[in-house]
Scaffold this motif. Structure first.
Motif, PDB file in Angstrom:
ATOM      1  N   LEU A 240       0.851  -1.182   0.000  1.00 17.73           N
ATOM      2  CA  LEU A 240       0.000   0.000   0.000  1.00 17.73           C
ATOM      3  C   LEU A 240       0.886   1.230   0.000  1.00 17.73           C
ATOM      4  N   ASP A 241       0.620   2.149  -0.925  1.00 23.47           N
ATOM      5  CA  ASP A 241       1.223   3.473  -0.888  1.00 23.47           C
ATOM      6  C   ASP A 241       0.168   4.444  -0.380  1.00 23.47           C
ATOM      7  N   SER A 242       0.506   5.253   0.611  1.00 18.61           N
ATOM      8  CA  SER A 242      -0.419   6.274   1.117  1.00 18.61           C
ATOM      9  C   SER A 242       0.154   7.652   0.846  1.00 18.61           C
ATOM     10  N   GLN A 243      -0.745   8.611   0.614  1.00 18.57           N
ATOM     11  CA  GLN A 243      -0.309   9.894   0.086  1.00 18.57           C
ATOM     12  C   GLN A 243      -1.277  10.991   0.507  1.00 18.57           C
ATOM     13  N   LEU A 244      -0.753  12.182   0.726  1.00 19.63           N
ATOM     14  CA  LEU A 244      -1.564  13.375   0.938  1.00 19.63           C
ATOM     15  C   LEU A 244      -1.535  14.184  -0.354  1.00 19.63           C
ATOM     16  N   VAL A 245      -2.620  14.079  -1.122  1.00 22.64           N
ATOM     17  CA  VAL A 245      -2.699  14.733  -2.427  1.00 22.64           C
ATOM     18  C   VAL A 245      -3.197  16.154  -2.228  1.00 22.64           C
ATOM     19  N   GLY A 246      -2.489  17.119  -2.788  1.00 16.13           N
ATOM     20  CA  GLY A 246      -2.888  18.511  -2.682  1.00 16.13           C
ATOM     21  C   GLY A 246      -4.083  18.830  -3.553  1.00 16.13           C
ATOM     22  N   PRO A 247      -4.603  20.055  -3.464  1.00 15.18           N
ATOM     23  CA  PRO A 247      -5.761  20.449  -4.272  1.00 15.18           C
ATOM     24  C   PRO A 247      -5.408  20.525  -5.751  1.00 15.18           C
ATOM     25  N   PRO A 248      -6.412  20.512  -6.622  1.00 17.27           N
ATOM     26  CA  PRO A 248      -6.135  20.585  -8.061  1.00 17.27           C
ATOM     27  C   PRO A 248      -5.440  21.888  -8.447  1.00 17.27           C
ATOM     28  N   HIS A 249      -4.541  21.776  -9.400  1.00 16.56           N
ATOM     29  CA  HIS A 249      -3.895  22.956  -9.993  1.00 16.56           C
ATOM     30  C   HIS A 249      -4.877  23.636 -10.948  1.00 16.56           C
ATOM     31  N   VAL A 250      -4.951  24.947 -10.873  1.00 15.80           N
ATOM     32  CA  VAL A 250      -5.863  25.712 -11.719  1.00 15.80           C
ATOM     33  C   VAL A 250      -5.063  26.704 -12.551  1.00 15.80           C
ATOM     34  N   ARG A 251      -5.353  26.766 -13.843  1.00 20.03           N
ATOM     35  CA  ARG A 251      -4.736  27.741 -14.750  1.00 20.03           C
ATOM     36  C   ARG A 251      -5.874  28.520 -15.400  1.00 20.03           C
ATOM     37  N   LEU A 252      -6.094  29.749 -14.954  1.00 15.91           N
ATOM     38  CA  LEU A 252      -7.246  30.526 -15.426  1.00 15.91           C
ATOM     39  C   LEU A 252      -7.038  31.091 -16.821  1.00 15.91           C
ATOM     40  N   ILE A 253      -5.838  31.598 -17.074  1.00 12.82           N
ATOM     41  CA  ILE A 253      -5.573  32.197 -18.387  1.00 12.82           C
ATOM     42  C   ILE A 253      -4.884  31.133 -19.227  1.00 12.82           C
ATOM     43  N   ALA A 254      -5.671  30.447 -20.017  1.00  9.66           N
ATOM     44  CA  ALA A 254      -5.170  29.317 -20.808  1.00  9.66           C
ATOM     45  C   ALA A 254      -6.238  28.933 -21.815  1.00  9.66           C
ATOM     46  N   ALA A 255      -5.851  28.111 -22.759  1.00 13.89           N
ATOM     47  CA  ALA A 255      -6.809  27.495 -23.682  1.00 13.89           C
ATOM     48  C   ALA A 255      -7.371  26.266 -22.978  1.00 13.89           C
ATOM     49  N   ASN A 256      -8.506  26.442 -22.305  1.00 13.89           N
ATOM     50  CA  ASN A 256      -9.137  25.376 -21.544  1.00 13.89           C
ATOM     51  C   ASN A 256      -9.826  24.413 -22.513  1.00 13.89           C
ATOM     52  N   VAL A 257      -9.492  23.145 -22.420  1.00 14.03           N
ATOM     53  CA  VAL A 257     -10.020  22.190 -23.397  1.00 14.03           C
ATOM     54  C   VAL A 257     -11.544  22.093 -23.349  1.00 14.03           C
ATOM     55  N   LEU A 258     -12.155  22.451 -22.211  1.00 10.98           N
ATOM     56  CA  LEU A 258     -13.612  22.405 -22.134  1.00 10.98           C
ATOM     57  C   LEU A 258     -14.248  23.387 -23.112  1.00 10.98           C
ATOM     58  N   LEU A 259     -13.582  24.504 -23.353  1.00 12.69           N
ATOM     59  CA  LEU A 259     -14.126  25.512 -24.262  1.00 12.69           C
ATOM     60  C   LEU A 259     -14.085  25.053 -25.714  1.00 12.69           C
ATOM     61  N   PHE A 260     -13.362  23.979 -25.971  1.00 14.76           N
ATOM     62  CA  PHE A 260     -13.236  23.482 -27.339  1.00 14.76           C
ATOM     63  C   PHE A 260     -13.975  22.159 -27.529  1.00 14.76           C
ATOM     64  N   GLY A 261     -14.795  21.811 -26.533  1.00 15.25           N
ATOM     65  CA  GLY A 261     -15.671  20.666 -26.684  1.00 15.25           C
ATOM     66  C   GLY A 261     -15.220  19.391 -26.000  1.00 15.25           C
ATOM     67  N   ALA A 262     -14.177  19.425 -25.199  1.00 17.43           N
ATOM     68  CA  ALA A 262     -13.737  18.210 -24.500  1.00 17.43           C
ATOM     69  C   ALA A 262     -14.745  17.812 -23.434  1.00 17.43           C
ATOM     70  N   ASP A 263     -14.919  16.529 -23.233  1.00 17.38           N
ATOM     71  CA  ASP A 263     -15.914  15.990 -22.307  1.00 17.38           C
ATOM     72  C   ASP A 263     -15.223  15.421 -21.078  1.00 17.38           C
ATOM     73  N   PRO A 264     -15.337  16.081 -19.902  1.00 14.34           N
ATOM     74  CA  PRO A 264     -14.642  15.593 -18.706  1.00 14.34           C
ATOM     75  C   PRO A 264     -15.280  14.367 -18.073  1.00 14.34           C
ATOM     76  N   THR A 265     -16.429  13.929 -18.590  1.00 14.40           N
ATOM     77  CA  THR A 265     -17.046  12.712 -18.060  1.00 14.40           C
ATOM     78  C   THR A 265     -16.510  11.456 -18.739  1.00 14.40           C
ATOM     79  N   GLY A 266     -15.803  11.616 -19.871  1.00  9.64           N
ATOM     80  CA  GLY A 266     -15.262  10.483 -20.589  1.00  9.64           C
ATOM     81  C   GLY A 266     -16.247   9.761 -21.470  1.00  9.64           C
ATOM     82  N   ARG A 267     -17.479  10.261 -21.546  1.00 16.67           N
ATOM     83  CA  ARG A 267     -18.464   9.556 -22.371  1.00 16.67           C
ATOM     84  C   ARG A 267     -18.222   9.797 -23.862  1.00 16.67           C
ATOM     85  N   ARG A 268     -17.811  11.025 -24.207  1.00 21.74           N
ATOM     86  CA  ARG A 268     -17.556  11.349 -25.608  1.00 21.74           C
ATOM     87  C   ARG A 268     -16.060  11.445 -25.863  1.00 21.74           C
TER      88      ARG A 268
END
Length: 679
Positions: A240-268
């Protein structure tokens, strides 16, 4: 593409026949008891024995055999094709439905990773089975719900001869071969007799990660229970490996893939959306950002002059299916799959690519060497790859140069069908540092100088554990390369911890090869062709002589199954090629099953301040090139002083052995050494 493993054949053959039950290894009871203090290890060793070596990681490793359980401990066993042999430290815990193993957290953690094995399906292809997770007797899901990990053997369990099969009932893939891993056996080879099926089961283990939903404290008890409803007859927990994972990294000024139609649910499918985001980012001079989610990507994403950041490899997951091509590609691939690829060198290569903070999860279940189904591929110059998590691809990162000046750091690569990383052809001035690698199907880290030499590269402070075939770190030719400060543990068969080989058509070794301050533990596997044990470090002259300035300094070889140091040539070319001028200095050898040095080649090496203890056989097994001349061996041992210690036969480097006394014992009895301890 992954190179075909052509393993040379010597006179003689070996037939190993196994039943499915033998693959489970020996088992001994392990008593359950009260809460135990956590035992944190690195490659199943006390961390003090490997201080300053290997990758610095943000998780803590605990071996299941040190935890509380009502299951049974299997192992120790180093016999290939058994579950204990492929376990970290060569031990694990076997559970049946209703049984558990319980770990005490050594530090605050909100995430775990479990290395495990479950049975294959009767006809191959794998099964899925549940594993319940509780902390302090309570569920970790919403409302106290018990979280259940879904384990799978769909990416494990290979069989038979190279390049292996998923079918446990298959006849020999190459009935005219010796029973070896060799693709080059002479035509006059006697056909193999009948085998017992499944033949040579291997690659048993996989890993699964889980976010616990909240942060738990040091001292809290993580219990992994095989529920009574499990369809797996048994479940083996390795660690078993145990870990303290930090919060998600956020990049506000960027080409966010969601704006180009990427699906974060993995269905599409999101491949086209990724392409659009990359094209926009290059025009707008922005980075590409992939927020938390699971994105379905079933082909290569071509990258050049772009930065792509995820939210962290626990949060941003790029997951793909392996897709059969309607017809073979020009490079003979018959499948494609998820991967980030630079342009190939023949097309100009790619440059200024920076990838970080996401996971790549493939769907590769068989080894097809022509397939480009690697996590990272192509040629990437002046680039960085940092903080990725890659699993279930063929090779984690395979680079076809020429290319230069790339840094690969802080990545985790696990559960590969072949290598974790390979610098192939003309890779220069590049660094692979602080990466963690576990469960590869071939070399963990490799430099292969096919056609064009790799030069001025460094493999530094990496951890490589449990390659199921071949070596932890392998260097095939090249100029002025360095292997330093690495931790390599538990190679299973047909390889060593560290290997330098003149083979696979590689360019010769020239300049200096520096092998410095590495620790290798429980290495030196059994070579099926030669029917002898290898060394923790292994130099091999097959295609040409090795005459470069090879300096091995400051290495520690701990608990070597056979030899600590081995220098060898192929029987068919033993009078053509030699290994000369290798310098070993400031080496510690703590435990060998046989010798400190085994020489089966002409040439020579020097030894200075090589200290050894717990040596199981004669210190120097000097066969030379097997002519046994009155003048002595064709391999000269030079004593530069300070070579102390030994074992059951006395000093490991006694004066009477020098410079070239024949002390050839082809297969000496193996004396299992005591566990390593502070020097």
């Amino acid at each position: 593409m992954t190179h075909r493993r052509k393993r040379s054949a010597l006179a003689g053959s070996l037939v190993l026949t196994l039943s499915a039950a033998a693959a489970l290894g020996g088992a001994v009871p392990a008593a359950a008891g009260p809460k135990a203090a956590p035992v944190v290890t690195r490659a199943a060793l006390d961390p003090s024995l490997v201080a300053g070596r290997g990758a610095s990681v943000d998780f803590l490793e605990q071996e299941a055999e040190n935890a509380v359980t009502n299951g049974v401990v299997i192992g120790p066993d180093r016999t290939a094709y058994t579950l204990p042999a492929e376990a970290s430290g060569r031990k694990a815990v076997k559970l049946t439905p209703g049984q558990y193993v319980e770990f005490v957290l050594p530090a605050a953690a909100n995430a775990i990773n479990v290395r495990y094995s479950i049975p294959d399906a009767p006809n191959g292809g794998g099964i899925r089975a549940p594993l319940d997770v509780t902390v302090n007797g309570k569920g970790t899901g919403r409302g106290g719900r018990i979280q259940t990990m879904t384990l799978t053997s769909e990416y494990a369990w290979l069989y038979n001869q190279y390049p292996f099969t998923n079918d446990p009932n298959a006849d020999l893939l190459h009935p005219d071969w010796w029973i070896t891993e060799c693709a080059c056996v002479p035509a006059q080879t006697t056909p193999t007799p009948t085998i017992t099926k499944p033949f040579r089961p291997m690659h048993f283990y996989d890993e699964q990660r889980l976010l616990l939903g909240k942060t738990y404290r040091a001292g809290d008890r993580v219990r992994l229970t095989v529920p009574a409803r499990s369809n797996a007859a048994w479940t083996v927990i390795d660690l078993l490996d145990s870990q303290l994972v930090g919060p998600p990294h956020v990049r506000l000024i960027a080409a966010n893939v969601l704006l180009f139609g990427a699906d974060p649910t993995g269905r599409r499918e999101s491949s086209d959306a990724f392409d659009r985001a990359i094209a926009f980012a290059k025009k707008a001079k922005l980075k590409v950002y992939i927020p938390p989610g699971t994105y379905q990507v079933n082909r290569h994403i071509i990258v050049d002059n772009v930065t792509i950041e995820g939210a962290g490899n626990w949060y941003t997951i790029i997951k793909g299916k392996e897709v059969a091509l309607p017809e073979p590609a020009p490079d003979n691939s018959v499948h494609t799959g998820v991967g980030f690829y630079g342009r190939y060198a023949k097309d100009g290569g790619s440059s200024n690519v920076h990838l970080s903070g996401f996971a790549i999860e493939g769907d590769v279940r068989e080894r097809i060497d022509t397939d480009q189904v690697n996590g990272i591929g192509g040629a990437l110059s002046n680039s960085t790859i940092d903080g990725l998590y890659i699993r279930h691809t063929k090779v984690g990162m395979w680079f076809d140069g020429p290319m230069t000046n790339t840094r690969i750091t802080n990545n985790v690569i696990v559960d590969q069908i072949a290598d974790a990383l390979n610098f192939h052809t003309g890779v220069t001035n590049s660094v692979v540092g602080n990466n963690f690698i576990r469960t590869t199907g071939d070399d963990g880290l490799a430099m292969w100088s096919e056609a064009t030499a790799n030069a001025n590269n460094t493999f530094d402070r990496n951890t490589v554990q449990t390659p199921t075939l071949a070596n932890g770190i392998a260097i095939y030719g090249g100029t002025d390369n360095t292997v330093s400060n690495n931790l390599i543990a538990d190679p299973i068969r047909e390889g060593s911890g560290i290997h330098a080989g003149s083979r696979f058509g590689a360019e010769p070794f020239t300049g200096k090869l520096s092998i410095t301050n590495n620790t290798v533990v429980r290495a030196g596997t059994y070579e099926l062709n030669w029917r002898i044990g290898l060394g923790a470090i292994w130099l091999y002259a097959l295609d040409k002589s090795i005459e470069a300035d090879i300096q091995v300094t400051g290495d520690h070889y701990l608990d070597s199954t056979y030899n600590a140091i081995m220098l060898v040539s192929e029987w068919a070319v033993k009078d053509l090629y030699s290994i000369s001028g290798v310098k070993f200095k400031n080496i510690r050898v703590d435990g060998t099953g046989t010798s400190v040095v085994s020489a089966r080649v002409a040439g020579g090496a020097s030894f200075e301040n090589v200290d050894a203890r717990n040596v199981g056989a004669v210190g120097v097994n000097n066969c030379g090139s097997f002519h046994f001349t009155p003048a002595g061996s064709e391999f000269a041992v030079t004593d530069r002083g300070g070579n102390d210690g030994g074992g059951v036969t006395g000093p490991w480097l006694a004066p009477w052995m020098l410079p070239n006394t024949i002390t050839c014992d082809d297969r000496p009895p193996v004396v299992p050494p005591a566990p390593p301890s502070p020097w």
